[in-house]
Design an enzyme around this catalytic site. Structure first.
Site, mmCIF file in Angstrom:
data_model
loop_
_atom_site.group_PDB
_atom_site.id
_atom_site.type_symbol
_atom_site.label_atom_id
_atom_site.label_comp_id
_atom_site.label_asym_id
_atom_site.label_seq_id
_atom_site.Cartn_x
_atom_site.Cartn_y
_atom_site.Cartn_z
ATOM 1 C CB CYS A 82 -44.045 -23.979 1.439
ATOM 2 S SG CYS A 82 -43.797 -23.304 2.872
ATOM 3 C CB CYS A 206 -33.717 -18.411 7.553
ATOM 4 S SG CYS A 206 -32.030 -19.505 7.940
ATOM 5 C CB SER A 207 -37.540 -18.034 2.843
ATOM 6 O OG SER A 207 -37.943 -19.042 3.798
ATOM 7 C CB ILE A 209 -42.651 -13.801 8.386
ATOM 8 C CG1 ILE A 209 -42.235 -14.708 9.256
ATOM 9 C CG2 ILE A 209 -43.541 -13.089 8.358
ATOM 10 C CD1 ILE A 209 -42.097 -14.805 10.939
ATOM 11 C CG HIS A 325 -42.103 -18.763 1.581
ATOM 12 N ND1 HIS A 325 -42.475 -19.264 0.507
ATOM 13 C CD2 HIS A 325 -41.385 -19.454 2.333
ATOM 14 C CE1 HIS A 325 -42.898 -20.137 0.990
ATOM 15 N NE2 HIS A 325 -42.170 -20.742 1.721
#
Lengths: 378, 378
Positions: A82, A206-207, A209, A325
């Protein structure tokens, strides 16, 4: 080493796109080139993580050089999970600072939403050390940061409300950002009552998709937003090797380097984009960057110190949690937001912002980059 | 820019390994570190192409930093298809030359033989531009270079015998190389009568699927084999965009840069490792590097000018065709052989070799790097 500035920025909307990996990258590059008044480009650097695994597409730099008509210039992809985008920026920065190239295009890109979620999860797990007993244990990234969150709450007395405050802040910022993936008004109750992913992390912690691309132009000289420092460090890729789950060594070390190079400290920073892959990670990162003392990050949230009117606004773009993200693009999109802030016309502009910091994390702490920028503070 | 030298080299045997991607990389790194008397390492660069797709493993730099006990140093993977290794070396070289780091470990690695051949072919095809009409046409790399070979034979009068001479030369060199994948004595008849892959390319004209790793240590100063030049260029990733199938623009341009930087020309080079992914590619490359005139490469083979006793020995390691082609490792293994030659104790040593050149290709010409090195010529 020569002075180096960012003279152009561009990005696609983050979210779900029908457009291909190549098309997304081309769009962001064209926007950044245009923003910089179409300079002659000497090299291209690409931050990308999952092009091969999810899109069957590597050699992106060469494809873009051709597609954008840039000629036979050197083209390089960098990978650090990332942190692939932050690493691409760092390489490009040093090539300009060293006088190898005068102007470099840096683009980060990822295409993820077309793939089935289990394949995405499997691909993302290539950011763990899979040649180890941990590799076969089934630990995923939400699992890891869920453990960190439990430990943090136990150790320092934070509660799920503080995680929710991170998610809420970033969602509120994203509401004003036309490039953000999630712009719907969201209440703290919705966040607290959302389905659990890995306790105590719920859906909004939570980031997501995401598809998207972001690009910047780096040029020798001081006509633009100046790059003051570039830090990069690595850390243990296995959970079992991490001596203290509540600090991320790579963030601390990359921050230390960047502060030392710039002669600045945490108190000099006016605006920050950092790697909130999970709500918990934002709290760890504000502590590891020295913006708040270790164990006090959740108090800062409680007191509103990480938003407008507080000590230092964090993730005014909406962050990974709400801007989205697209992995390889994230590090560059953070820089795009910081440059916008220092130019004085960002979404969620921080008035008078002069010094900005962008921090990009890879894996569970396997990589971190920190870049510090300076504008005129107008 | 500071002077930069290579002070350590190491590599695994190339071939079929049970060992993992990580283990292979660790072995090569340990050998190189040991060869350089275990210096303090400031950063690590990794050339790798298919770790994600074939081994489910990215973040290799961070894993190696941990495994080798190098601390929280910056770790970066670079990708440019089969030129991933050459690109990693180039980045590392510039970071040392610019004074960012003093000593850098560069490793190339690939693990391929465990995967079914169709999956390997599919993964390798991520080195084409798949977001195009060519992407869906089924063109593969042997297909592309088969077309080039047919055109070359038509245009210049070469025959299949000249392709076979490349394969035979490289197989004969590999017989002396304990690190090579293929060491069995092979006759020109066997090569000519082998099964066709894509006519006129037969089995021995195509580089194999290989596991392996190679590593080098780069240090500031002149205590070692000097790096004189680093060229890198890109070229069209689509066959339909290539104006002339018989020249590879990226090789020509990266070579031009390297000659200009070093103040040397093709006639100054004593020994060369270049990217013979197919027998045809070696002939194209010796022409594009200016070692022989365009269209005359096959005459050079005919006259034995590319081996010991000729003008300039090419691929004394056995080349990709016989040493093997673990993709990300190839560019570094070429440099390992050139450094050995310039130290004066290589397999197939070229007597008195003082100047060596390594050329690494990616895709059908999407990337090329050229590095030139200088030893004392003892």
């Amino acid at each position: 080493m020569r002075k180096v500035s960012v003279t152009g920025i561009g990005m696609t909307k983050f979210g779900k796109h029908e457009a291909s990996l190549k098309s997304l990258a081309v769009s962001a590059c064209r926007a950044a080139l245009n923003d910089a008044s179409n300079p002659k480009v000497d090299a291209i650097y690409v931050g990308n993580f999952l092009g091969g695994q999810l899109a069957g597409q590597e050699i992106i730099g060469s494809i873009l050089a051709r597609e954008l008509g840039l000629g036979a210039i050197p083209a390089t992809k960098t990978e650090g999970a990332c942190a692939s985008g932050g690493i691409a920026f760092r390489q490009a920065y040093h090539m300009v600072a060293a006088g190898i190239h005068d102007t470099v295009l840096v683009v980060g890109v990822e295409k993820m939403t077309h793939a089935p979620t289990n394949l995405v999860t499997q691909a993302i797990n290539s950011a763990m050390d899979n040649d180890s007993n941990e590799g076969i244990s089934g630990l995923t990234f939400p699992g890891f940061f869920g453990v960190v969150a439990n430990r943090y709450m136990y150790e320092y007395g934070a509660s799920e409300e503080h995680l929710a405050m991170v998610a809420l802040k970033n969602r509120e910022y994203a509401m004003n950002n036309p490039k953000a993936q999630f712009r719907k008004e969201t209440s703290i109750e919705e966040i607290l009552n959302a389905r659990s992913i890995t306790a105590p992390l719920g859906l909004f912690h939570c980031s997501p998709i995401t598809d998207g691309a972001a690009a910047v132009i780096i040029t020798a000289g001081e006509k633009g937003i100046k790059v003051l420092a570039s830090g990069q460090a690595s850390g243990p890729p296995l959970m079992q090797d991490i001596p203290d789950l509540l600090r991320i060594e790579a963030i601390q070390e990359s921050g230390r380097q960047a502060y030392e190079q710039s002669g600045l400290g945490p108190d000099d920073i006016d605006v920050v984009e950092l790697h909130d892959c999970f709500a918990m990670t934002e709290i760890i990162a504000i502590e590891d960057l020295g913006l708040f003392e270790k164990g006090m990050g959740w108090h800062a949230l409680d007191q509103g110190l990480t938003k407008h009117g507080g000590k230092v606004p964090i993730n005014t773009s909406g962050g990974l949690l709400s801007r989205g993200h697209p992995i390889g693009a994230t590090g560059i999109s953070q820089i795009v937001q910081i440059i916008s802030q220092l130019r004085g016309h960002a979404v969620n502009q921080v008035e008078g912002a002069k010094i900005g910091l962008a921090q990009n994390l890879g894996g569970t702490g396997a990589f971190s980059t920190v870049h510090i920028f300076e504008g005129s503070g107008v």
